[in-house]
Design a protein around this motif. Structure first.
Motif, PDB file in Angstrom:
ATOM      1  N   ALA A  12      49.695  20.149 -78.953  1.00 48.11           N
ATOM      2  CA  ALA A  12      50.834  20.730 -79.675  1.00 48.11           C
ATOM      3  C   ALA A  12      50.583  20.655 -81.174  1.00 48.11           C
ATOM      4  O   ALA A  12      50.533  19.570 -81.763  1.00 48.11           O
ATOM      5  CB  ALA A  12      52.116  19.996 -79.310  1.00 48.11           C
ATOM      6  N   LEU A  13      50.394  21.821 -81.805  1.00 43.92           N
ATOM      7  CA  LEU A  13      50.201  21.919 -83.245  1.00 43.92           C
ATOM      8  C   LEU A  13      51.397  22.645 -83.838  1.00 43.92           C
ATOM      9  O   LEU A  13      51.345  23.826 -84.151  1.00 43.92           O
ATOM     10  CB  LEU A  13      48.901  22.661 -83.563  1.00 43.92           C
ATOM     11  N   GLY A  71      35.681  18.758 -76.949  1.00 42.57           N
ATOM     12  CA  GLY A  71      34.418  18.708 -77.679  1.00 42.57           C
ATOM     13  C   GLY A  71      34.643  18.791 -79.173  1.00 42.57           C
ATOM     14  O   GLY A  71      34.032  18.055 -79.960  1.00 42.57           O
ATOM     15  N   LEU A  72      35.545  19.681 -79.595  1.00 46.90           N
ATOM     16  CA  LEU A  72      35.878  19.805 -81.016  1.00 46.90           C
ATOM     17  C   LEU A  72      36.603  18.551 -81.523  1.00 46.90           C
ATOM     18  O   LEU A  72      36.349  18.089 -82.644  1.00 46.90           O
ATOM     19  CB  LEU A  72      36.752  21.041 -81.244  1.00 46.90           C
ATOM     20  N   LEU A  73      37.503  18.015 -80.700  1.00 51.27           N
ATOM     21  CA  LEU A  73      38.246  16.812 -81.078  1.00 51.27           C
ATOM     22  C   LEU A  73      37.278  15.654 -81.347  1.00 51.27           C
ATOM     23  O   LEU A  73      37.370  14.975 -82.380  1.00 51.27           O
ATOM     24  CB  LEU A  73      39.213  16.445 -79.953  1.00 51.27           C
ATOM     25  N   LEU A 121      47.123  14.298 -77.931  1.00 53.01           N
ATOM     26  CA  LEU A 121      45.792  14.508 -78.467  1.00 53.01           C
ATOM     27  C   LEU A 121      45.760  14.639 -79.983  1.00 53.01           C
ATOM     28  O   LEU A 121      44.711  14.440 -80.596  1.00 53.01           O
ATOM     29  CB  LEU A 121      45.154  15.748 -77.821  1.00 53.01           C
ATOM     30  N   VAL A 122      46.874  14.982 -80.613  1.00 52.44           N
ATOM     31  CA  VAL A 122      46.896  15.006 -82.076  1.00 52.44           C
ATOM     32  C   VAL A 122      46.680  13.591 -82.609  1.00 52.44           C
ATOM     33  O   VAL A 122      45.888  13.367 -83.539  1.00 52.44           O
ATOM     34  CB  VAL A 122      48.214  15.588 -82.611  1.00 52.44           C
ATOM     35  N   ALA A 123      47.370  12.637 -82.019  1.00 51.67           N
ATOM     36  CA  ALA A 123      47.188  11.235 -82.421  1.00 51.67           C
ATOM     37  C   ALA A 123      45.803  10.730 -82.050  1.00 51.67           C
ATOM     38  O   ALA A 123      45.206   9.926 -82.777  1.00 51.67           O
ATOM     39  CB  ALA A 123      48.261  10.362 -81.767  1.00 51.67           C
ATOM     40  N   VAL A 124      45.274  11.190 -80.920  1.00 45.37           N
ATOM     41  CA  VAL A 124      43.902  10.830 -80.539  1.00 45.37           C
ATOM     42  C   VAL A 124      42.922  11.326 -81.607  1.00 45.37           C
ATOM     43  O   VAL A 124      41.992  10.614 -82.001  1.00 45.37           O
ATOM     44  CB  VAL A 124      43.544  11.427 -79.166  1.00 45.37           C
ATOM     45  N   MET A 161      37.643   0.250 -87.791  1.00 44.93           N
ATOM     46  CA  MET A 161      37.385   0.606 -86.382  1.00 44.93           C
ATOM     47  C   MET A 161      38.416  -0.041 -85.461  1.00 44.93           C
ATOM     48  O   MET A 161      38.866   0.576 -84.490  1.00 44.93           O
ATOM     49  CB  MET A 161      35.970   0.198 -85.986  1.00 44.93           C
ATOM     50  N   ALA A 162      38.784  -1.290 -85.762  1.00 40.30           N
ATOM     51  CA  ALA A 162      39.822  -1.943 -84.957  1.00 40.30           C
ATOM     52  C   ALA A 162      41.132  -1.177 -85.062  1.00 40.30           C
ATOM     53  O   ALA A 162      41.823  -0.937 -84.055  1.00 40.30           O
ATOM     54  CB  ALA A 162      40.004  -3.386 -85.422  1.00 40.30           C
ATOM     55  N   ALA A 163      41.490  -0.768 -86.292  1.00 40.71           N
ATOM     56  CA  ALA A 163      42.730  -0.012 -86.485  1.00 40.71           C
ATOM     57  C   ALA A 163      42.692   1.310 -85.727  1.00 40.71           C
ATOM     58  O   ALA A 163      43.703   1.741 -85.156  1.00 40.71           O
ATOM     59  CB  ALA A 163      42.955   0.242 -87.975  1.00 40.71           C
ATOM     60  N   SER A 164      41.537   1.945 -85.699  1.00 43.44           N
ATOM     61  CA  SER A 164      41.431   3.238 -85.017  1.00 43.44           C
ATOM     62  C   SER A 164      41.681   3.103 -83.522  1.00 43.44           C
ATOM     63  O   SER A 164      42.340   3.955 -82.909  1.00 43.44           O
ATOM     64  CB  SER A 164      40.060   3.864 -85.273  1.00 43.44           C
ATOM     65  N   PHE A 165      41.181   2.039 -82.910  1.00 42.99           N
ATOM     66  CA  PHE A 165      41.388   1.880 -81.465  1.00 42.99           C
ATOM     67  C   PHE A 165      42.781   1.361 -81.145  1.00 42.99           C
ATOM     68  O   PHE A 165      43.315   1.631 -80.064  1.00 42.99           O
ATOM     69  CB  PHE A 165      40.287   0.998 -80.863  1.00 42.99           C
ATOM     70  N   LEU A 166      43.399   0.646 -82.070  1.00 45.23           N
ATOM     71  CA  LEU A 166      44.816   0.313 -81.887  1.00 45.23           C
ATOM     72  C   LEU A 166      45.656   1.586 -81.940  1.00 45.23           C
ATOM     73  O   LEU A 166      46.596   1.761 -81.151  1.00 45.23           O
ATOM     74  CB  LEU A 166      45.269  -0.665 -82.970  1.00 45.23           C
TER      75      LEU A 166
END
Length: 446
Positions: free
Chosen positions: A50-51, A64-66, A114-117, A101-106
């Motif tokens: 959802a964009l 793949g783009l994500l 998928l936007v948040a992903v 990196m820790a913040a990214s996986f949290l």
């Protein structure tokens, strides 16, 4: 001082630096190669991205783009990271890398869609991008037994490459993917704490500069790039020589590497012998019920994920073999042969996978070794084809090619799988390998 070769036998400074870089290098690649394990889950869980008012269907091309967004930033940030390390020091950048990196996986673990992903992948890519220039600079300037330090550093990276996906796969047997992402953040936070507390001298192995030394007058980059004009001048110096061909090799390497690995678990799942296995078939009934694996909707084991992890783990052998071969044969010949093998393996991938599980396990071992045997060759080739004064800048461009341009391999793979088919994908991957091989031949003749 003793003559033993382990980093711990040299001195405390070497031991601290090697320990930190091994830990951080393993973490970087743990997260990097855990992401493809989540891709089949995301394909099954999410229907659209959802964009705002626009909704985009979720396909292999979309994912793949994500993934390419994060992986691309991982490579693109290497060049400014190389400039930053000379300004703020390696420890600060490595600590920031681990915390980021820790913040990214949290964030990934809390992602509702998928936007948040994608945002989590952006945070990971930016954070991880500074590691290689910072870690390699720290090893080269702070460790007296430099060769031993680099060896342990490479081994730790490959262990992360293999163990990251394996640990992720095992946790997914018992936990949902968001919880797994959150748990994966913990090791990086602990590593960041160690980075802050570790005691070492970042420049312990740097000899005082003397007039007429090896780097004297070689290039202004020997003292760091201080302005945009110097950066442009040094870059032009590199790319007007044979380094342009070396850069083509590393780009092809990155495209092949990312293209073959990003969707491998999903591709293998469709072949005979890779069908999911119910965990109840492997555990006693009481144990299965205790861990929540029983019942009609019980957990399953995906053989494709374990083969993928094993293929990456065996890359340790490839690193070792490649390193030994660079001392025995011309690097140009090694590039021509090693990438030629990768081209052939791409053409054999689907026919061998169709034979079943065991034939592919043997094939995967060969592919895993071959994927990583090329790395020492192109790393040594960069040193052969660049002046010492621009060595740091040249390795910045190298990682830009491998991880930055190479990140497009994921988007290429996803697009081909969506609009064409797997045979077309592996024909494209074979072309990457053969182009790099042919470039090695050209370098040898020059």
């Amino acid at each position: 001082m003793t003559r033993q070769q382990s980093p711990g036998s040299v001195n405390r400074n070497d031991r601290s630096i090697v320990g930190l870089t091994m830990l951080a290098h393993g973490m970087v690649h743990t997260y990097e190669l855990s992401v493809p394990i989540f891709i089949p889950i995301w394909l099954a869980e999410f229907d659209v991205v959802a964009l705002g008012p626009v909704e985009v269907a979720v396909t292999s091309a979309t994912l793949g783009l994500l993934v390419t967004v994060g992986y691309g930033l991982f490579g693109l940030g290497a060049l400014p990271g190389g400039v930053l390390v000379d300004r703020v020091g390696s420890r600060r950048l490595i600590t920031a890398c681990l915390v980021g990196m820790a913040a990214s996986f949290l964030l990934l673990g809390a992602a509702p869609g998928l936007v948040a992903v994608t945002l989590a992948m952006v945070v990971w890519g930016v954070s991880a991008s500074v590691y290689h220039p910072a870690g390699l600079a720290l090893l080269s300037k702070g460790v007296r037994k430099r060769g031993t330090g680099f060896a342990y550093h490479g081994i730790a990276g490959n262990l992360g490459i293999g163990l990251g996906p394996l640990l992720t796969t095992i946790m997914l047997l018992f936990l949902d993917w968001r919880t797994v992402a959150g748990v994966l953040a913990v090791p990086a936070l602990l590593a960041a704490l160690y980075a802050v507390r570790a005691s070492f001298d970042e420049t312990a192995a740097v000899e005082p500069a003397t007039d007429g030394g090896d780097d004297a007058g070689d290039s202004k980059a020997s003292a760091g790039v201080d302005s945009l004009g110097e950066f442009v001048a040094e870059s032009r110096l590199l790319f007007t020589g044979s380094f342009a061909l070396v850069f083509l090799v590393v780009m092809m390497s990155g495209l092949y590497y990312r293209g073959v690995l990003t969707f491998m678990p999903e591709l293998l799942a469709d072949f005979p012998g890779f069908d999911p296995v119910p965990l109840t078939a492997l555990l006693p009934a009481g144990v299965a019920d205790a861990v929540g694996a029983g019942g009609a909707d019980g957990r399953t084991l995906s053989p494709a994920n374990y083969v993928y992890s094993g293929l990456l783990m065996i890359g340790v052998v490839g690193q070792y073999v490649g390193g030994k071969l660079t001392d025995r044969i011309p690097v140009e010949r090694g590039i021509a042969m090693a990438f030629g093998v990768l081209g052939v393996l791409a053409l054999l991938f689907l026919p061998v996978a169709s034979l079943g599980f065991l034939p592919f396990v043997a094939f995967g071992a060969v592919l895993g070794v071959s994927l990583f045997v090329v790395q020492p060759f192109y790393q040594a080739t960069v040193a052969e084809y660049t002046p010492a004064g621009t060595r740091g800048l040249s390795y910045g461009y190298t990682y830009l090619g491998v991880f930055g341009v190479g990140a497009l391999g994921g988007a290429v793979a996803g697009t081909v799988l969506t609009f064409a088919n797997p045979p077309t994908l592996f024909a494209v991957l074979a072309a990457f390998g053969f182009v790099a091989s042919a470039t090695g031949v050209v370098l040898a003749r020059k």
